[in-house]
Design a protein around this motif. Sequence first.
Motif, PDB file in Angstrom:
ATOM      1  N   GLY A 233      -1.864  17.185  22.633  1.00  0.00           N
ATOM      2  CA  GLY A 233      -3.096  17.639  21.998  1.00  0.00           C
ATOM      3  C   GLY A 233      -3.073  19.088  21.562  1.00  0.00           C
ATOM      4  O   GLY A 233      -3.953  19.536  20.835  1.00  0.00           O
ATOM      5  N   MET A 234      -2.077  19.837  22.034  1.00  0.00           N
ATOM      6  CA  MET A 234      -1.972  21.248  21.628  1.00  0.00           C
ATOM      7  C   MET A 234      -1.716  21.344  20.127  1.00  0.00           C
ATOM      8  O   MET A 234      -0.983  20.532  19.555  1.00  0.00           O
ATOM      9  N   PRO A 235      -2.311  22.344  19.466  1.00  0.00           N
ATOM     10  CA  PRO A 235      -2.080  22.505  18.019  1.00  0.00           C
ATOM     11  C   PRO A 235      -0.659  22.951  17.724  1.00  0.00           C
ATOM     12  O   PRO A 235      -0.067  23.719  18.475  1.00  0.00           O
ATOM     13  N   VAL A 236      -0.136  22.454  16.626  1.00  0.00           N
ATOM     14  CA  VAL A 236       1.216  22.799  16.173  1.00  0.00           C
ATOM     15  C   VAL A 236       1.133  23.177  14.701  1.00  0.00           C
ATOM     16  O   VAL A 236       0.448  22.500  13.922  1.00  0.00           O
ATOM     17  N   ASN A 237       1.811  24.244  14.337  1.00  0.00           N
ATOM     18  CA  ASN A 237       1.779  24.712  12.950  1.00  0.00           C
ATOM     19  C   ASN A 237       3.185  24.949  12.437  1.00  0.00           C
ATOM     20  O   ASN A 237       4.100  25.279  13.201  1.00  0.00           O
ATOM     21  N   VAL A 238       3.317  24.813  11.127  1.00  0.00           N
ATOM     22  CA  VAL A 238       4.535  25.224  10.422  1.00  0.00           C
ATOM     23  C   VAL A 238       4.072  26.318   9.464  1.00  0.00           C
ATOM     24  O   VAL A 238       3.684  26.050   8.322  1.00  0.00           O
ATOM     25  N   PRO A 239       4.054  27.579   9.911  1.00  0.00           N
ATOM     26  CA  PRO A 239       3.409  28.664   9.152  1.00  0.00           C
ATOM     27  C   PRO A 239       3.938  28.825   7.735  1.00  0.00           C
ATOM     28  O   PRO A 239       3.163  29.046   6.800  1.00  0.00           O
ATOM     29  N   GLN A 242       2.434  26.049   5.569  1.00  0.00           N
ATOM     30  CA  GLN A 242       1.001  25.786   5.716  1.00  0.00           C
ATOM     31  C   GLN A 242       0.735  24.346   6.125  1.00  0.00           C
ATOM     32  O   GLN A 242      -0.152  23.666   5.574  1.00  0.00           O
ATOM     33  N   ALA A 243       1.506  23.853   7.048  1.00  0.00           N
ATOM     34  CA  ALA A 243       1.302  22.494   7.559  1.00  0.00           C
ATOM     35  C   ALA A 243       0.884  22.588   9.024  1.00  0.00           C
ATOM     36  O   ALA A 243       1.298  23.505   9.738  1.00  0.00           O
ATOM     37  N   SER A 244       0.068  21.644   9.460  1.00  0.00           N
ATOM     38  CA  SER A 244      -0.409  21.690  10.836  1.00  0.00           C
ATOM     39  C   SER A 244      -0.663  20.302  11.370  1.00  0.00           C
ATOM     40  O   SER A 244      -0.812  19.331  10.624  1.00  0.00           O
ATOM     41  N   GLY A 245      -0.739  20.218  12.684  1.00  0.00           N
ATOM     42  CA  GLY A 245      -1.000  18.942  13.357  1.00  0.00           C
ATOM     43  C   GLY A 245      -1.190  19.192  14.828  1.00  0.00           C
ATOM     44  O   GLY A 245      -1.685  20.249  15.221  1.00  0.00           O
ATOM     45  N   LYS A 246      -0.804  18.239  15.633  1.00  0.00           N
ATOM     46  CA  LYS A 246      -0.964  18.408  17.078  1.00  0.00           C
ATOM     47  C   LYS A 246       0.180  17.721  17.809  1.00  0.00           C
ATOM     48  O   LYS A 246       0.857  16.834  17.268  1.00  0.00           O
ATOM     49  N   LEU A 247       0.366  18.160  19.047  1.00  0.00           N
ATOM     50  CA  LEU A 247       1.419  17.603  19.882  1.00  0.00           C
ATOM     51  C   LEU A 247       0.994  16.210  20.344  1.00  0.00           C
ATOM     52  O   LEU A 247      -0.120  16.024  20.851  1.00  0.00           O
ATOM     53  N   ILE A 248       1.865  15.221  20.165  1.00  0.00           N
ATOM     54  CA  ILE A 248       1.511  13.845  20.548  1.00  0.00           C
ATOM     55  C   ILE A 248       2.385  13.313  21.681  1.00  0.00           C
ATOM     56  O   ILE A 248       2.073  12.267  22.241  1.00  0.00           O
ATOM     57  N   ALA A 249       3.461  14.017  22.015  1.00  0.00           N
ATOM     58  CA  ALA A 249       4.311  13.521  23.105  1.00  0.00           C
ATOM     59  C   ALA A 249       5.137  14.658  23.698  1.00  0.00           C
ATOM     60  O   ALA A 249       5.632  15.516  22.974  1.00  0.00           O
ATOM     61  N   VAL A 250       5.211  14.650  25.022  1.00  0.00           N
ATOM     62  CA  VAL A 250       6.119  15.539  25.747  1.00  0.00           C
ATOM     63  C   VAL A 250       7.152  14.628  26.395  1.00  0.00           C
ATOM     64  O   VAL A 250       6.872  13.945  27.378  1.00  0.00           O
ATOM     65  N   ILE A 251       8.316  14.576  25.811  1.00  0.00           N
ATOM     66  CA  ILE A 251       9.336  13.612  26.215  1.00  0.00           C
ATOM     67  C   ILE A 251      10.155  14.206  27.363  1.00  0.00           C
ATOM     68  O   ILE A 251      10.833  15.219  27.199  1.00  0.00           O
ATOM     69  N   ARG A 252      10.068  13.553  28.503  1.00  0.00           N
ATOM     70  CA  ARG A 252      10.749  14.080  29.697  1.00  0.00           C
ATOM     71  C   ARG A 252      12.203  13.628  29.723  1.00  0.00           C
ATOM     72  O   ARG A 252      12.666  13.015  30.679  1.00  0.00           O
ATOM     73  N   SER A 253      12.888  13.928  28.655  1.00  0.00           N
ATOM     74  CA  SER A 253      14.316  13.656  28.563  1.00  0.00           C
ATOM     75  C   SER A 253      14.962  14.900  27.967  1.00  0.00           C
ATOM     76  O   SER A 253      14.757  15.227  26.805  1.00  0.00           O
ATOM     77  N   VAL A 254      15.702  15.598  28.804  1.00  0.00           N
ATOM     78  CA  VAL A 254      16.270  16.877  28.397  1.00  0.00           C
ATOM     79  C   VAL A 254      17.567  16.652  27.626  1.00  0.00           C
ATOM     80  O   VAL A 254      18.390  15.807  27.993  1.00  0.00           O
ATOM     81  N   THR A 260      17.435  21.622  26.248  1.00  0.00           N
ATOM     82  CA  THR A 260      16.141  21.905  25.654  1.00  0.00           C
ATOM     83  C   THR A 260      15.170  20.763  25.898  1.00  0.00           C
ATOM     84  O   THR A 260      15.582  19.619  26.142  1.00  0.00           O
ATOM     85  N   LEU A 261      13.918  21.092  25.812  1.00  0.00           N
ATOM     86  CA  LEU A 261      12.845  20.122  26.010  1.00  0.00           C
ATOM     87  C   LEU A 261      12.502  19.487  24.672  1.00  0.00           C
ATOM     88  O   LEU A 261      12.417  20.164  23.651  1.00  0.00           O
ATOM     89  N   HIS A 262      12.305  18.179  24.679  1.00  0.00           N
ATOM     90  CA  HIS A 262      12.018  17.457  23.439  1.00  0.00           C
ATOM     91  C   HIS A 262      10.510  17.205  23.329  1.00  0.00           C
ATOM     92  O   HIS A 262       9.919  16.555  24.184  1.00  0.00           O
ATOM     93  N   LEU A 263       9.916  17.770  22.297  1.00  0.00           N
ATOM     94  CA  LEU A 263       8.490  17.595  22.042  1.00  0.00           C
ATOM     95  C   LEU A 263       8.312  16.920  20.690  1.00  0.00           C
ATOM     96  O   LEU A 263       9.138  17.069  19.801  1.00  0.00           O
ATOM     97  N   ARG A 264       7.206  16.196  20.544  1.00  0.00           N
ATOM     98  CA  ARG A 264       6.934  15.525  19.260  1.00  0.00           C
ATOM     99  C   ARG A 264       5.509  15.847  18.810  1.00  0.00           C
ATOM    100  O   ARG A 264       4.565  15.755  19.593  1.00  0.00           O
ATOM    101  N   ALA A 265       5.395  16.256  17.570  1.00  0.00           N
ATOM    102  CA  ALA A 265       4.082  16.560  16.991  1.00  0.00           C
ATOM    103  C   ALA A 265       3.885  15.732  15.741  1.00  0.00           C
ATOM    104  O   ALA A 265       4.841  15.373  15.048  1.00  0.00           O
ATOM    105  N   GLU A 266       2.634  15.424  15.474  1.00  0.00           N
ATOM    106  CA  GLU A 266       2.301  14.702  14.246  1.00  0.00           C
ATOM    107  C   GLU A 266       1.618  15.665  13.287  1.00  0.00           C
ATOM    108  O   GLU A 266       0.620  16.300  13.637  1.00  0.00           O
ATOM    109  N   ILE A 267       2.168  15.772  12.077  1.00  0.00           N
ATOM    110  CA  ILE A 267       1.611  16.655  11.057  1.00  0.00           C
ATOM    111  C   ILE A 267       0.621  15.854  10.218  1.00  0.00           C
ATOM    112  O   ILE A 267       0.984  14.882   9.563  1.00  0.00           O
TER     113      ILE A 267
END
Length: 362
Positions: A233-239, A242-254, A260-267
Motif C-alpha cells: 500500500g505504500m506509494p511508489v513513484n517513478v519521478p 511522472q508515473a506513480s502507483g502503490k506497492l502490492i507485494a513484498v516478496i519474501r524471497s531474497v 536484495t529484497l524483491h518488491l512489486r508495485a502496480e503503476i
Amino acid sequence: MNKVFLYLVSAGFLIGNAQAADVVMTSVQQQNLGVSVAPIGKNDFFNSRNFPAEIVVPVGQERVVSAPQSGLIDQMYVAAGQTVKKGQPLAHLNSPDLLNLQRDYLQALTQHRLASKNLARDAELLKDGIIPQRRYLETESTHDEASAALAQRRQALRLAGMSDAAIGKLRPESGMSSSITLTAPIDGQVLEQMATTGQRVDMAMPLYRIGNLTRLWLEIHAPLEGLPFVKVGMPVNVPKLQASGKLIAVIRSVNKADQTLHLRAEISKGADKLSPGQFVEAVIGLGGEVQYFSIPKSALSRQGAETMVFVQTRNGFSPVKVKVISEQGSDAMVDAKFKGDEKIAVTGVSAIKGAWLGLGGE
C-alpha cells in the motif's frame, strides 16, 4: 549508580512532577554526569533513495497467440507496436491438418444424427410395448457414445482456432476449408511478432505476444535491510517519468546473487510513459505522517512496556516516547514524532532517567 544518585542529591535536581515533567540539568551537571548528546538521524532510506526496477506486464494481461495447427502463414495483418482490439484478425493460416479435423467432425455429426433418430424411434416402440427395455437401453447407450464423440471433435476444432459460429456452419454438403484466421484474444498492443509471411509453422508455435498496458508492474530490487519498513500500500513513484502507483507485494524471497529484497508495485498513473522491459529508478515513500529515525541504541531508555529517549531542551532534557522498529548493531530505527532537528542524550542516559524518576531527588 550509587555515585550517580549521590551526585543527583548533591546537585539538587529540580524534578517537579516525576515521569511527566522535563529533567532540569545544567551543562555543568551534564558534563559531570558524562552526559553527551547527538542529533537524530532521519531515516530517508525510502524517502530519498532510488531503487532499480524493471517494468513488466502484469500476470493476466499478456497473451501469446500461437499456431493452432501446423501450416503456412500466407498473410499477417499486424506488426509489433500496433494496438489491437479483441477479435481483430492477426494472421491467416493454411493448414491441411484442419481438413482432417473437419472431416472427423462431420463424421461424428452424421453418426450423432443417426443415433438420435434411432433413440427417438426406439422410445416410441418401447412405449407401445413392441421392443424390450434392454434394446432401448442399448440404443440409448449408442446415442450417448455418439454425443461424446461429437463433443470431442467439436472441441478439437475449437483448439484448432475455429469459432463456434464457423463450426456451426459445417455441413457435409457445404464443403470444408483448410484456412483459418487467427484473432486477438484481448485488447492491447502487439509486443512481439515472432513469425513472418510465407513461413511454415508447427503446431503451438508462438506467432504474436500481446499485452494490455493500461496497468504495469514494477519489479523493484531493494536492500534487504529495508524489509522491516516496507508495507503493501505504500506509494511508489517513478519521478523521471511522472508515473506513480502503490506497492502490492513484498516478496519474501531474497535474490541469492545480490541479496536484495524483491518488491512489486502496480503503476496506475502514467503507465503510458513506461514500456515493458524498461529499467527505471523507483522511489518508495513512507507516506502519511509516519516518520522513522535512526538513533544510537544507547539513547533508548525502557520503562515498563514503554521506550523513550531524552531530547535536549534549553534547561535539560524532555522524555519522548518512541516505537522501536528495528535494532541492528549499535543503531536502532524508531518511529517518533520528532521535528528532525532534535538532539538526544546518547550517554549518561541512566543518570537522566534516574533524575526523571525522582530517584535521589528527595
